[in-house]
Design a protein around this motif. Structure first.
Motif, short mmCIF file in Angstrom:
data_model
loop_
_atom_site.label_atom_id
_atom_site.label_comp_id
_atom_site.label_asym_id
_atom_site.label_seq_id
_atom_site.Cartn_x
_atom_site.Cartn_y
_atom_site.Cartn_z
N SER A 121 0.48 20.21 5.10
CA SER A 121 0.28 19.62 3.77
C SER A 121 -1.04 18.85 3.68
O SER A 121 -1.80 19.01 2.73
CB SER A 121 1.45 18.69 3.46
N THR A 122 -1.30 18.03 4.69
CA THR A 122 -2.53 17.24 4.67
C THR A 122 -3.76 18.13 4.82
O THR A 122 -4.78 17.90 4.16
CB THR A 122 -2.49 16.19 5.80
N ALA A 123 -3.68 19.15 5.67
CA ALA A 123 -4.80 20.07 5.84
C ALA A 123 -5.10 20.81 4.54
O ALA A 123 -6.27 20.98 4.16
CB ALA A 123 -4.50 21.07 6.95
N LYS A 124 -4.06 21.22 3.83
CA LYS A 124 -4.26 21.91 2.54
C LYS A 124 -4.92 20.99 1.52
O LYS A 124 -5.84 21.40 0.81
CB LYS A 124 -2.91 22.41 2.03
N ASN A 125 -4.47 19.74 1.46
CA ASN A 125 -5.05 18.79 0.51
C ASN A 125 -6.53 18.50 0.82
O ASN A 125 -7.37 18.52 -0.08
CB ASN A 125 -4.25 17.48 0.51
N PHE A 126 -6.84 18.25 2.08
CA PHE A 126 -8.22 17.96 2.45
C PHE A 126 -9.11 19.20 2.27
O PHE A 126 -10.28 19.07 1.88
CB PHE A 126 -8.30 17.45 3.89
N ALA A 127 -8.58 20.37 2.57
CA ALA A 127 -9.36 21.60 2.39
C ALA A 127 -9.66 21.82 0.91
O ALA A 127 -10.78 22.21 0.54
CB ALA A 127 -8.61 22.79 2.96
N THR A 128 -8.68 21.56 0.05
CA THR A 128 -8.89 21.72 -1.39
C THR A 128 -9.94 20.75 -1.91
O THR A 128 -10.85 21.14 -2.66
CB THR A 128 -7.56 21.50 -2.14
N ILE A 129 -9.84 19.50 -1.49
CA ILE A 129 -10.83 18.50 -1.93
C ILE A 129 -12.22 18.86 -1.42
O ILE A 129 -13.21 18.78 -2.15
CB ILE A 129 -10.41 17.09 -1.47
N GLY A 130 -12.32 19.26 -0.16
CA GLY A 130 -13.61 19.64 0.41
C GLY A 130 -14.23 20.82 -0.30
O GLY A 130 -15.42 20.82 -0.61
N ALA A 131 -13.41 21.83 -0.59
CA ALA A 131 -13.93 23.02 -1.27
C ALA A 131 -14.38 22.69 -2.69
O ALA A 131 -15.46 23.12 -3.13
CB ALA A 131 -12.86 24.11 -1.30
N MET A 132 -13.58 21.93 -3.41
CA MET A 132 -13.92 21.59 -4.79
C MET A 132 -15.19 20.74 -4.86
O MET A 132 -16.09 21.02 -5.66
CB MET A 132 -12.76 20.84 -5.46
N PHE A 133 -15.27 19.73 -4.02
CA PHE A 133 -16.43 18.84 -4.07
C PHE A 133 -17.70 19.59 -3.64
O PHE A 133 -18.75 19.46 -4.26
CB PHE A 133 -16.21 17.62 -3.17
N SER A 134 -17.59 20.37 -2.57
CA SER A 134 -18.76 21.09 -2.07
C SER A 134 -19.26 22.11 -3.08
O SER A 134 -20.47 22.23 -3.30
CB SER A 134 -18.42 21.78 -0.75
N MET A 135 -18.36 22.85 -3.69
CA MET A 135 -18.76 23.85 -4.68
C MET A 135 -19.37 23.16 -5.91
O MET A 135 -20.41 23.60 -6.41
CB MET A 135 -17.57 24.71 -5.08
N ALA A 136 -18.76 22.08 -6.38
CA ALA A 136 -19.30 21.37 -7.54
C ALA A 136 -20.67 20.78 -7.21
O ALA A 136 -21.61 20.89 -8.01
CB ALA A 136 -18.34 20.26 -7.97
N HIS A 137 -20.81 20.18 -6.03
CA HIS A 137 -22.08 19.57 -5.63
C HIS A 137 -23.18 20.63 -5.53
O HIS A 137 -24.30 20.43 -6.02
CB HIS A 137 -21.91 18.84 -4.30
N CYS A 138 -22.88 21.75 -4.91
CA CYS A 138 -23.88 22.81 -4.74
C CYS A 138 -24.27 23.42 -6.09
O CYS A 138 -25.46 23.64 -6.34
CB CYS A 138 -23.34 23.89 -3.80
N CYS A 139 -23.29 23.67 -6.94
CA CYS A 139 -23.60 24.26 -8.25
C CYS A 139 -24.41 23.31 -9.12
O CYS A 139 -25.37 23.72 -9.78
CB CYS A 139 -22.32 24.66 -8.96
#
Length: 193
Positions: A121-139
Motif C-alpha cells: 500500500s505504501t509503495a503504491k502511494n509513494f510511486a503514484t505521488i512520485g510519478a505524478m509530481f515528476s511528470m507534472a514537473h517535467c511537462c
C-alpha cells in the motif's frame, strides 16, 4: 630512383650535416590516419580542461531518452515504490500492528501478512505521488523552457490538487497549496544550501 637518396649523397659529398625539417602534427596525423578521416576531437568541447570526444549517435540517443519526461516519470515511480517499501518497514517496526488482539500473541505468519500489505500500500502511494509530481514537473519545465522554483510550485500545486480532489474542491485547493509550498521549500533548500 627517387630524389631523396641523391640529396643525402650530395650532403654527404659536401660534408654538410643533413638537417631534418620539422613536421607539423596535423601533417603527421594525415599521413598516419589518412586525409579522408577527421579527428574525433573538436575544439571548444572541454571537460575540466581536457578535450572530450564528440558523443556517438548512441550516446546522444541514450541522453535524449534519459531527458524525456516518460523516462523521468518511470524512474520516479520506481524510486517512489522503493522508498515506500523502506518507509513501510520502518513504520511497521515502530507501530503496533492493526490486527493485534491484546490477549493473542502474533505469529510470524500474521506479522508477515500485515507487513506485506502495508509495504504494498505504501509503495503504491509513494510511486503514484512520485510519478505524478515528476511528470507534472517535467511537462511544466518543458513548456516554460526555464528551470526555476516556479516549476516546483506549479507541479506541486497540480499534484497536490489532483490528490486532494478526492475529498472535494476545497480539499483539492488546500492540498495543492500545501504540496506547492512543500515542494518549493524542498527545491529551494537543495538549490541554495
Amino acid at each position: 630512383m627517387s630524389a631523396t637518396p641523391k640529396l643525402i649523397e650530395q650532403n654527404v659529398a659536401n660534408k654538410e650535416p643533413y638537417t631534418f625539417t620539422t613536421l607539423k602534427y596535423s601533417s603527421v596525423l594525415k599521413h598516419l590516419v589518412g586525409p579522408d578521416k577527421t579527428s574525433t576531437l573538436q575544439p571548444g568541447t572541454y571537460l575540466g580542461g581536457l578535450p572530450t570526444p564528440v558523443p556517438s549517435i548512441y550516446e546522444i540517443r541514450i541522453e535524449k531518452l534519459m531527458q524525456s519526461c516518460l523516462f523521468k516519470s518511470a524512474l520516479a515511480t520506481v524510486a517512489g515504490a522503493g522508498f515506500g517499501v523502506v518507509f513501510a518497514l520502518f513504520t511497521f517496526g515502530v507501530e503496533s500492528p492493526s490486527y493485534t488482539d491484546p490477549s493473542k500473541v502474533p505469529t510470524i505468519k500474521d506479522t508477515w501478512r500485515e507487513m506485506k500489505t502495508r509495504m504494498g500500500s505504501t509503495a503504491k502511494n509513494f510511486a503514484t505521488i512520485g510519478a505524478m509530481f515528476s511528470m507534472a514537473h517535467c511537462c511544466i519545465e518543458t513548456y516554460r523552457g526555464e528551470a526555476d522554483l516556479k516549476n516546483s510550485a506549479y507541479s506541486g500545486f497540480v499534484t497536490g490538487g489532483i490528490l486532494g480532489l478526492r475529498g472535494g474542491i476545497k480539499a483539492g485547493l488546500l492540498g495543492g497549496a500545501g504540496f506547492a509550498a512543500f515542494s518549493t521549500a524542498i527545491d529551494y533548500y537543495f538549490l541554495h544550501r
